[in-house]
Design an enzyme around this catalytic site. Structure first.
Site, PDB file in Angstrom:
ATOM      1  N   GLU A 197       0.830  -1.213   0.000  1.00 21.48           N
ATOM      2  CA  GLU A 197       0.000   0.000   0.000  1.00 21.48           C
ATOM      3  C   GLU A 197       0.864   1.263   0.000  1.00 21.48           C
ATOM      4  O   GLU A 197       0.746   2.111   0.871  1.00 21.48           O
ATOM      5  CB  GLU A 197      -0.952  -0.001   1.217  1.00 21.48           C
ATOM      6  CG  GLU A 197      -1.902  -1.186   1.228  1.00 21.48           C
ATOM      7  CD  GLU A 197      -3.036  -1.052   2.230  1.00 21.48           C
ATOM      8  OE1 GLU A 197      -2.975  -0.155   3.089  1.00 21.48           O
ATOM      9  OE2 GLU A 197      -4.006  -1.831   2.143  1.00 21.48           O
ATOM     10  N   GLU A 268      -6.784  -7.737  -0.671  1.00 19.77           N
ATOM     11  CA  GLU A 268      -7.335  -7.649   0.684  1.00 19.77           C
ATOM     12  C   GLU A 268      -8.802  -7.257   0.621  1.00 19.77           C
ATOM     13  O   GLU A 268      -9.130  -6.111   0.360  1.00 19.77           O
ATOM     14  CB  GLU A 268      -6.595  -6.592   1.532  1.00 19.77           C
ATOM     15  CG  GLU A 268      -5.217  -6.992   1.927  1.00 19.77           C
ATOM     16  CD  GLU A 268      -4.609  -6.027   2.945  1.00 19.77           C
ATOM     17  OE1 GLU A 268      -5.361  -5.341   3.665  1.00 19.77           O
ATOM     18  OE2 GLU A 268      -3.379  -5.971   3.001  1.00 19.77           O
TER      19      GLU A 268
END
Ligand SMILES: *[C@@H]1O[C@H](CO)[C@@H](O)[C@H](O)[C@H]1NC(C)=O
Ligand SMILES: *[C@@H]1O[C@H](CO)[C@@H](O)[C@H](O)[C@H]1NC(C)=O
Ligand SMILES: *[C@@H]1O[C@H](CO)[C@@H](O)[C@H](O)[C@H]1NC(C)=O
Ligand SMILES: *[C@@H]1O[C@H](CO)[C@@H](O)[C@H](O)[C@H]1NC(C)=O
Ligand SMILES: *[C@H]1O[C@H](CO)[C@@H](O)[C@H](O)[C@H]1NC(C)=O
Length: 846
Positions: A197, A268
């Site tokens: 991320e 995710e």
């Protein structure tokens, strides 16, 4: 540990259906079988391609350090039984290299064993190397020593950081390669992730961020692992790295990689929300997750990863700031590895449905038909083979709707997707749960009261400045002092007051004000307890402000400051501080006395920690006395035997305040009961003790209590999910397990097109009691059903007849069987059953 054989058989049957569907597909091969020879992993827009064949992936996150190794085989087996073909894990740098150059890959940290187990289950693996991982893990996985490397700045174009990152990544890759774990070597690992991320940091570091992420991609690719690399939440991933999505609803929020030769992968999809101390309970329903996954596949996604499929426990001091020990307890497999139903079963059914549609999903032509403002049909079709799949979606969150698609009408509940496996037959509805439900219950273990004798050790007298060796003008940073070896630092300072400094009026109290960077502290003045204070996950800095008494002459302030873990997100992580900042005394005759630069002494860690009094070895090095309740800064200990049976074990800590727990020398986490959330309850009051941490007799439980607690009222409990339920409307589609695909035809194997309920006890247990049964309009949740205005009294008797004494029973959901309630003509009926499973009594077994 016990894999239910009948489930295996049923899964095998389902797998046959999938294989049959594949027979026509290009380069068809046995479904999940990995060969000894290398596997070629490539991709195109539709999917990852395994040895030339497109494939769909259902992956689940299970983190090896968050469960003891003896739980791994069962967790992986249950994930496979739930229809997953892939397991994902991060790699946790700071547990593997706690000191620079000293490595640990034993026990819970044995990554090779973890991946080999995945391979033994014939599943694929995804490794997310980071090595910055966030993951609600201490320091986002980075070891503390990295902070002390001169001129280091984490996660940017910084030579020292890049050098250490590369060294570690290469050590891990070598280890995995040496064990032949990459798919290119015949191993299970088909995808690897570098960084995590990063996009929002890239912006923070501007040009250096872009340089760094390019460097990271090239460094990863240069390791030649022979499988694709991914970056999650990185729209502009460099060169050949595939950008992937993290989020709740990737099917609606993400258009897929800009490079149209890359597939849509979802790394995710949060199955719940991770929790920090101070958070009220939260849930994400099975129906909502199923909707999001069906949606993602309906827009062309071919891999989803449940974050987490099993969360587990943040043992010891491994969690990030304020994160609780229990991690994603609301996942399909709960903290203890028990099936959380209906989440686990509903997702299993979704996976079966999508596998039934695999051919169309991977090779079909796609099209979209608008059926209204918030309704649409997404179609995958191979016309020449008459293969067709449709997803009918209702995006309205309030109203159900009846949609017409290709001349037939379909009832599609609000916020749901119906999957038509042949563009005609509904085989799965995200809002229609056919899977069983269950209720988790906690049971008093006799070991709570047996030998419930506590001893205590007073953490040394509150220290004074002159006893401290580390002295600075201003209070120092807690992390710099502890080096992350302990949560605790004593900050001490002394100051002299003259008679005319004292308040003139007796009714004016002097006040101690301590500003801290975080996260919690306990303050003493002249060795007397003054008060506690703490920050929150959102606002770590806080002010402790408490009235106290001073005296003429020399006064002593002592603050035991503690961290709740290091931060795991954001830029400049290496600069985050904790511990005491500014200190003032208010209410003196002369006004405020600022002690900030008064000269501070520091003592790192607790006496009990230095002597390791929580271990069998260190325990004898101090004198234990009979315990007294409600004393701050006290170590407590008791002995207990292991509760019999196999049910998981928890401690109910609700009578304690805040501190650390150890069992037989192993840290089981930080507890914090005194911090109540908005609904007035502690965020976590039950704490897992894995059975593998225990011996049969004489286990030692040691606690360090910072505030006030009553250890003699701590309870030892066991955990069960033996209350199993069903709640199925006759409107539900027939159970997915009854559907079969023969070429373009979808047929139901059972004669009855109506849904069926299946109740299943865990292995070795049987249905001993039917607690509730109603066919009509019952209400409530598993564990607390009540009859509604429509009810058929015969239901209970029929269910008892079908289920008592059995491990598994199947029940029809049909008025033909239970009879309708004459008072409720024309209503849609629901079957609700609650049954209780328990161990066969020895007599019954004979
Ligand atoms: C592995 O490769 C060898 C040589 O190419 C071949 O003979 C053998 O059949 C392969 N084994 C499997 C299980 O595919
Ligand atoms: C730790 O504190 C010492 C003393 O204040 C200081 O010299 C040193 O730079 C600090 N180290 C780090 C990593 O902040
Ligand atoms: C898109 O991805 C493919 C496969 O990795 C790669 O060969 C190609 O160079 C990429 N295109 C662009 C414009 O980056
Ligand atoms: C059971 O459900 C009823 C309503 O359906 C509710 O009023 C009651 O509080 C519930 N009891 C428990 C123990 O949850
Ligand atoms: C992922 O899901 C969680 C809830 O589980 C949500 O709070 C979060 O915003 C989602 N993340 C993204 C990136 O969408």
């Amino acid at each position: 540990m016990h894999v239910d054989m009948s489930h295996r058989v049923r899964l095998a049957a389902a797998a046959l259906v999938v294989v049959a569907a594949l027979a026509l597909a290009p380069g068809a091969a046995a479904a999940w079988q990995l060969t000894k020879n290398g596997t070629v992993v490539s991709y195109d827009r539709r999917s990852l391609i395994i040895d030339g064949r497109r494939e769909i992936f259902f992956s689940g996150s299970i983190h090896y350090p968050r469960s003891p190794p003896d739980m791994w085989p069962e967790l992986i087996a249950k994930a496979k039984e739930g229809g997953l073909n892939t397991i994902e894990t991060y790699i946790f740098w700071n547990i593997h290299e706690p000191e620079k150059g000293q490595f640990d890959f034993e026990g819970r940290y044995d990554i090779v064993r973890f991946f080999k187990l995945i391979q033994e289950h014939n599943m694929y693996a995804m490794v997310r190397l980071g090595p910055f991982i966030q993951a609600e893990w201490n320091h986002g996985g980075l070891p503390y020593w990295l902070r002390e490397i001169p001129d280091i700045v984490f996660r940017t174009n910084n030579e020292p950081y890049k050098m250490h990152m590369e060294t570690f990544v290469k050590i891990i890759i070598k280890r995995l390669k040496d064990a032949n774990l990459f798919a290119s070597q015949g191993g299970p690992i088909i995808l690897a992730q570098i960084e995590n991320e990063y996009q929002h940091l890239e912006a923070a570091f501007k040009n250096d961020g872009t340089k760094y992420i390019k460097w990271a991609a090239n460094m990863a690719i240069s390791t030649n692992v022979g499988i694709p690399w991914i970056m999650c939440k990185q729209t502009k991933a460099p060169s050949d790295v595939i950008p992937t999505c993290n989020g709740r609803n990737c099917g609606d929020t993400w258009p897929g990689p800009m490079n149209k030769s890359m597939p849509l992968l979802w790394t995710e999809n949060w199955t719940a929300q991770y929790r920090v101390f101070g958070d009220p309970p939260s849930q994400r329903s099975a129906e909502d997750i199923a909707f999001a996954v069906a949606r993602f596949f309906s827009v062309g996604g071919t891999m989803t990863n449940y974050y987490m499929y099993h969360g587990g426990t943040n043992f010891g001091r491994t969690s990030a700031a304020f994160v609780m020990p229990k991690y994603y307890d609301e996942a399909p497999l709960d903290e203890f590895g028990l099936y959380k139903e209906p989440k686990w079963g509903h997702l299993r059914d979704l996976h079966l449905a999508l596998k039934l549609c695999k051919k169309a999903l991977l090779w079909g032509k796609t099209s979209t038909e608008k059926l209204g403002k918030q309704f649409e049909a997404r179609v995958f079709e191979i016309p020449e083979q008459k293969v067709c799949v449709a997803f009918l979606s209702n995006h309205n969150t309030k109203d159900d709707v009846t949609l017409t698609f290709r001349g037939q009408s379909y009832f599609v509940p609000r916020h749901s997707i119906s999957i038509l496996a042949d563009c005609k037959t509904v085989v799965f509805g995200t809002q229609h749960v056919n899977a069983q439900h269950n209720q988790r219950t906690f049971h008093f273990a006799d070991q709570t009261t047996q030998n419930n004798v506590w001893q205590m050790f007073d953490e040394e007298k509150v220290p004074k400045y002159k006893q401290s060796k580390i002295r600075l003008r201003k209070a120092g940073d807690l992390y710099n002092l502890t080096k992350d070896k302990t949560d605790y630092v004593w900050y001490t300072s002394s100051f002299k007051l003259e008679a005319d400094d004292m308040p003139i009026r007796r009714d004016i109290k002097t006040v101690l004000e301590v500003n801290s960077h975080g996260h919690a502290s306990v303050a003493f003045v002249n060795t007397k307890f003054v008060g506690c204070g703490h920050g929150t996950k959102m606002n770590k800095a806080f002010t402790l402000e408490k009235p106290m008494d001073l005296k003429k002459g020399v006064n002593h302030v002592a603050v035991l400051a503690s961290t709740m873990g290091m931060m795991d997100s954001g830029a400049y992580l290496e600069h985050r501080l904790a511990g005491v900042d500014r200190v003032q005394i208010k209410g003196l005759n002369a006004g405020t006395l600022d002690l900030t630069n008064n000269g501070w002494g520091h003592i790192v860690g607790l006496v009990g920690e230095q002597k390791q009094i929580y271990t069998d070895k260190g325990m004898g090095s101090v004198t234990w006395k009979p315990a007294v309740n409600d004393r701050p800064l006290t170590w407590y200990k008791r002995h207990f035997d292991m509760p019999s049976g196999e049910d998981p074990i928890v401690l109910d800590m609700s009578t304690m305040g805040k501190g650390l727990m150890f069992v037989n020398g192993q840290g089981i986490g930080r507890y914090w009961i005194s911090y109540k959330h908005a609904l007035g309850r502690p965020s976590q009051q039950l704490y897992h003790i894995p059975r593998s941490f225990l011996r049969q007799k004489d286990n030692v439980l040691v606690l360090f209590e910072e505030e006030f607690g009553r250890p003699d009222a701590i309870m030892i409990l066991t955990v069960k999910r033996d209350n199993i339920c069903t709640f199925i409307s006759e409107r539900n589609p027939a159970h997915i397990k009854s559907w079969e695909r023969k070429d373009s035809q979808i047929t139901v194997t059972a004669a009855d097109l109506k849904p069926r309920a299946t109740l299943t006890c865990s292995p070795k247990k049987l249905i001993q009691q039917v607690v509730f049964a109603s066919y009509g309009n019952p209400m409530g949740i598993c564990g607390n059903y009540t009859i509604g205005s429509c009810h058929t009294p015969r239901a209970k008797e029929l269910v008892e007849k079908a289920c008592l004494g059995k491990r598994i029973c199947t029940l029809p959901v049909s008025a033909d069987v239970y009879g309708g309630d004459v008072n409720c003509p024309g209503t849609t009926a629901t079957l609700a059953v609650q049954a209780k499973c328990s161990k066969r009594s020895p007599r019954a077994a004979q």
